[in-house]
Design a protein around this motif. Structure first.
Motif, PDB file in Angstrom:
ATOM      1  N   ALA A  59      14.523  62.845  36.296  1.00  0.00           N
ATOM      2  CA  ALA A  59      14.439  61.707  37.225  1.00  0.00           C
ATOM      3  C   ALA A  59      12.997  61.469  37.663  1.00  0.00           C
ATOM      4  N   TRP A  60      12.232  62.534  37.789  1.00  0.00           N
ATOM      5  CA  TRP A  60      10.820  62.384  38.206  1.00  0.00           C
ATOM      6  C   TRP A  60       9.965  61.687  37.137  1.00  0.00           C
ATOM      7  N   PRO A  61       9.966  62.161  35.899  1.00  0.00           N
ATOM      8  CA  PRO A  61       9.189  61.405  34.895  1.00  0.00           C
ATOM      9  C   PRO A  61       9.747  60.014  34.651  1.00  0.00           C
ATOM     10  N   ARG A  62      11.107  59.857  34.874  1.00  0.00           N
ATOM     11  CA  ARG A  62      11.660  58.521  34.716  1.00  0.00           C
ATOM     12  C   ARG A  62      11.081  57.576  35.764  1.00  0.00           C
ATOM     13  N   ALA A  63      10.971  58.051  37.001  1.00  0.00           N
ATOM     14  CA  ALA A  63      10.383  57.222  38.052  1.00  0.00           C
ATOM     15  C   ALA A  63       8.937  56.855  37.697  1.00  0.00           C
ATOM     16  N   PHE A  64       8.228  57.839  37.170  1.00  0.00           N
ATOM     17  CA  PHE A  64       6.839  57.580  36.769  1.00  0.00           C
ATOM     18  C   PHE A  64       6.790  56.558  35.638  1.00  0.00           C
ATOM     19  N   ALA A  65       7.671  56.727  34.635  1.00  0.00           N
ATOM     20  CA  ALA A  65       7.664  55.833  33.484  1.00  0.00           C
ATOM     21  C   ALA A  65       8.074  54.420  33.868  1.00  0.00           C
ATOM     22  N   GLU A  66       9.110  54.294  34.729  1.00  0.00           N
ATOM     23  CA  GLU A  66       9.555  52.964  35.151  1.00  0.00           C
ATOM     24  C   GLU A  66       8.435  52.208  35.868  1.00  0.00           C
ATOM     25  N   ALA A  67       7.867  52.854  36.886  1.00  0.00           N
ATOM     26  CA  ALA A  67       6.816  52.182  37.652  1.00  0.00           C
ATOM     27  C   ALA A  67       5.568  51.959  36.797  1.00  0.00           C
ATOM     28  N   GLY A  68       5.226  52.933  35.919  1.00  0.00           N
ATOM     29  CA  GLY A  68       4.067  52.761  35.048  1.00  0.00           C
ATOM     30  C   GLY A  68       4.254  51.614  34.083  1.00  0.00           C
ATOM     31  N   THR A  69       5.495  51.462  33.539  1.00  0.00           N
ATOM     32  CA  THR A  69       5.769  50.345  32.636  1.00  0.00           C
ATOM     33  C   THR A  69       5.634  49.017  33.351  1.00  0.00           C
ATOM     34  N   VAL A  70       6.206  48.959  34.570  1.00  0.00           N
ATOM     35  CA  VAL A  70       6.106  47.717  35.358  1.00  0.00           C
ATOM     36  C   VAL A  70       4.640  47.398  35.661  1.00  0.00           C
ATOM     37  N   GLY A  71       3.894  48.408  36.078  1.00  0.00           N
ATOM     38  CA  GLY A  71       2.478  48.182  36.386  1.00  0.00           C
ATOM     39  C   GLY A  71       1.688  47.759  35.163  1.00  0.00           C
ATOM     40  N   ALA A  72       1.958  48.372  34.007  1.00  0.00           N
ATOM     41  CA  ALA A  72       1.233  48.022  32.781  1.00  0.00           C
ATOM     42  C   ALA A  72       1.533  46.598  32.344  1.00  0.00           C
ATOM     43  N   ILE A  73       2.830  46.228  32.419  1.00  0.00           N
ATOM     44  CA  ILE A  73       3.194  44.867  32.012  1.00  0.00           C
ATOM     45  C   ILE A  73       2.605  43.843  32.978  1.00  0.00           C
ATOM     46  N   ALA A  74       2.672  44.148  34.283  1.00  0.00           N
ATOM     47  CA  ALA A  74       2.138  43.209  35.272  1.00  0.00           C
ATOM     48  C   ALA A  74       0.629  43.016  35.090  1.00  0.00           C
ATOM     49  N   ASP A  75      -0.091  44.102  34.863  1.00  0.00           N
ATOM     50  CA  ASP A  75      -1.541  43.975  34.662  1.00  0.00           C
ATOM     51  C   ASP A  75      -1.865  43.290  33.343  1.00  0.00           C
ATOM     52  N   TRP A  76      -1.050  43.575  32.299  1.00  0.00           N
ATOM     53  CA  TRP A  76      -1.246  42.859  31.039  1.00  0.00           C
ATOM     54  C   TRP A  76      -1.084  41.363  31.240  1.00  0.00           C
ATOM     55  N   TYR A  77      -0.059  40.979  31.973  1.00  0.00           N
ATOM     56  CA  TYR A  77       0.181  39.565  32.238  1.00  0.00           C
ATOM     57  C   TYR A  77      -0.989  38.964  33.020  1.00  0.00           C
ATOM     58  N   ALA A  78      -1.467  39.671  34.024  1.00  0.00           N
ATOM     59  CA  ALA A  78      -2.564  39.149  34.845  1.00  0.00           C
ATOM     60  C   ALA A  78      -3.842  38.972  34.024  1.00  0.00           C
ATOM     61  N   VAL A  79      -4.126  39.952  33.157  1.00  0.00           N
ATOM     62  CA  VAL A  79      -5.346  39.864  32.341  1.00  0.00           C
ATOM     63  C   VAL A  79      -5.235  38.738  31.332  1.00  0.00           C
ATOM     64  N   VAL A  80      -4.122  38.666  30.630  1.00  0.00           N
ATOM     65  CA  VAL A  80      -3.954  37.637  29.612  1.00  0.00           C
ATOM     66  C   VAL A  80      -3.934  36.247  30.229  1.00  0.00           C
ATOM     67  N   ALA A  81      -3.318  36.114  31.407  1.00  0.00           N
ATOM     68  CA  ALA A  81      -3.195  34.804  32.050  1.00  0.00           C
ATOM     69  C   ALA A  81      -4.555  34.212  32.409  1.00  0.00           C
ATOM     70  N   LEU A  82      -5.580  35.041  32.537  1.00  0.00           N
ATOM     71  CA  LEU A  82      -6.918  34.515  32.825  1.00  0.00           C
ATOM     72  C   LEU A  82      -7.439  33.673  31.667  1.00  0.00           C
ATOM     73  N   PHE A  83      -7.127  34.086  30.425  1.00  0.00           N
ATOM     74  CA  PHE A  83      -7.776  33.486  29.269  1.00  0.00           C
ATOM     75  C   PHE A  83      -6.852  32.624  28.420  1.00  0.00           C
ATOM     76  N   ARG A  84      -5.524  32.849  28.451  1.00  0.00           N
ATOM     77  CA  ARG A  84      -4.617  32.091  27.589  1.00  0.00           C
ATOM     78  C   ARG A  84      -3.193  32.243  28.121  1.00  0.00           C
ATOM     79  N   HIS A  85      -2.284  31.546  27.449  1.00  0.00           N
ATOM     80  CA  HIS A  85      -0.874  31.639  27.822  1.00  0.00           C
ATOM     81  C   HIS A  85      -0.304  32.933  27.252  1.00  0.00           C
ATOM     82  N   PRO A  86       0.369  33.747  28.062  1.00  0.00           N
ATOM     83  CA  PRO A  86       0.980  34.989  27.559  1.00  0.00           C
ATOM     84  C   PRO A  86       2.013  34.688  26.477  1.00  0.00           C
ATOM     85  N   CYS A  87       1.829  35.327  25.319  1.00  0.00           N
ATOM     86  CA  CYS A  87       2.741  35.156  24.184  1.00  0.00           C
ATOM     87  C   CYS A  87       2.851  33.697  23.755  1.00  0.00           C
ATOM     88  N   GLY A  88       1.832  32.879  24.088  1.00  0.00           N
ATOM     89  CA  GLY A  88       1.836  31.475  23.711  1.00  0.00           C
ATOM     90  C   GLY A  88       2.773  30.623  24.528  1.00  0.00           C
TER      91      GLY A  88
END
Length: 429
Positions: A59-88
């Motif tokens: 449950a502990w690494p799962r909590a880490f993985a869930e929040a880390g995945t959400v954070g990674a996707i959110a930051d990916w979206y924020a970075v990509v949104a600066l320069f282009r449309h995410p996934c077109g």
């Protein structure tokens, strides 16, 4: 200061291109690292979901993985949104930089105008810097002045090719001839004579003249005898020869006396004659009128003789031949002039102070008068850039740091997830 011309310019552009390629390589490497970390979080999350029933501590690494995945996707979206449309996908408020290029350009121009192009900033920066000394020291180095000389010399063929006879005629008609018409030729000639006679500088000229007369007399005794015989038809030829020989010998003896005696009476008479001529040239109305007539005839001859084209062709041929030679006198003269200027200013603190004060005096008004045009130029240039190209360049410059944000966001999100899981456990108990 740095001047880049010719092959140096090509080398500079090649270097810039190489640096840009290197930035793109580093950006792709960091982007791959951030994406692989996101994939690792997703794999860890799937493993924890599958095996958590058998191993509750996952449950502990799962909590880490869930929040880390959400954070990674959110930051990916924020970075990509600066320069282009995410996934077109044209999601609202994405491709921020391309969509807002015009507004960014205007804001950039206004920001530079209001914060950099102000009299206080410009004058404040210049007042603490001895620009005259720096420029003089740079020019005093022969290699530096040679760079400027090369640039000036390289522009001369194009300048000369662009000129024609009408341009030279216009230049003379507007600038040279009006100045010539105002000259007092006789007075200038008298002043030149004063300079030549100062300190007996003219005496060596008299000596050379007397030597020339002696040489001519010695070489033409026969001619003189012939002419004398033709003029004296009633005297015998031997008498004519004797008279001429004695005359020539007497003149040569007199010349020797004058040359050997610096205080000879003929020298004094020559000095008086030169002084009288100099005085008359500067004061006599007759000489002044004659000088004006002579100058007018010379100007008329220049205007009617079609010499403008000849002058232009002569100058063009001489300059082009000189520049094409291995050792250009024109290029060396230009470089030597700049070196001399640099050394002169570098050795005169008073001149440096005056130049610095002059630059400061004109800097403020110039900034006030032209800062809006400069900011407008920056705005127009940025507006004229291709939006996609601008985004790519900006991403190449700052994208590596943005990929670090993605990586950090993954770990920060995972850490927060673990802390939240711990908090929920504490509250539930």
């Amino acid at each position: 200061m740095n001047f880049v011309t010719g092959r140096d310019g090509n080398a500079g552009r090649a270097k810039d291109g190489s640096a840009a390629d290197e930035k793109l390589v580093r950006l792709k490497r960091m982007r791959t690292t951030a994406t692989c970390l996101l994939a690792a979080m997703i794999v860890l999350l799937l493993i924890c979901v599958i095996w958590q029933a058998e191993y509750p501590w996952l449950a502990w690494p799962r909590a880490f993985a869930e929040a880390g995945t959400v954070g990674a996707i959110a930051d990916w979206y924020a970075v990509v949104a600066l320069f282009r449309h995410p996934c077109g996908i044209p999601i609202p408020h994405t491709a921020i930089i391309p969509k807002n290029q015009q507004r960014i350009a205007e804001s950039l121009g206004s920001f530079i105008e209001e914060n950099f192009l102000t009299p206080e900033v410009i004058v404040g920066r210049l007042s603490g810097f001895n620009a005259a000394q720096a420029l003089a020291g740079w020019l005093a180095v022969r290699d530096n002045s040679a760079v400027i000389a090369d640039a000036v010399a390289a522009s001369l063929p194009r300048l000369l090719d662009s000129l024609d006879e009408s341009d030279v005629e216009h230049l003379f008609d507007r600038l040279v001839i009006p100045r010539l018409r105002t000259l007092e030729v006789s007075r200038i000639a008298g002043q030149v004579l004063d300079v030549l006679t100062e300190g007996n500088r003219h005496q060596p000229l008299l000596d050379r003249g007397l030597s020339g007369v002696e040489a001519w007399l010695s070489a033409n005794v026969g001619l003189i005898k012939t002419k004398f015989s033709e003029a004296s038809k009633f005297t015998p030829a031997p008498v004519d020869a004797y008279i001429v020989s004695k005359f020539v010998e007497g003149i040569i003896a007199l010349i020797h006396e004058v040359v050997a005696n610096p205080g000879h009476e003929l020298r004094r008479q020559f000095d008086v004659a030169v002084q009288d001529l100099s005085s008359n040239l500067q004061t006599s109305a007759v000489y002044r009128r004659y000088g004006r007539v002579l100058l007018r005839d010379c100007i008329r001859h220049l205007e009617e003789g079609g010499y403008y084209g000849v002058l232009l062709e002569h100058v063009r041929a001489q300059v082009l031949a000189d520049l094409a030679s291995g050792r250009s006198v024109v290029r060396d003269m230009i470089a030597a002039t700049f070196v001399s200027i640099g050394k002169g200013i570098a050795s005169e603190p008073a001149i440096q102070h005056k130049l610095n004060a002059w630059w400061l005096d004109i800097a403020g008004p110039l900034v006030v008068r032209h800062r809006h045009q400069l900011s407008t130029l920056i705005t127009d240039v940025v507006k004229g850039w291709d939006a996609k190209e601008v985004s790519q360049k900006l991403e190449a410059e700052i994208g590596r740091d943005l990929q670090f944000i993605r990586i950090n966001g993954t770990f920060v999100g995972g850490t927060v997830g673990v802390l939240l899981h711990a908090g929920v456990l504490l509250v539930s108990r």
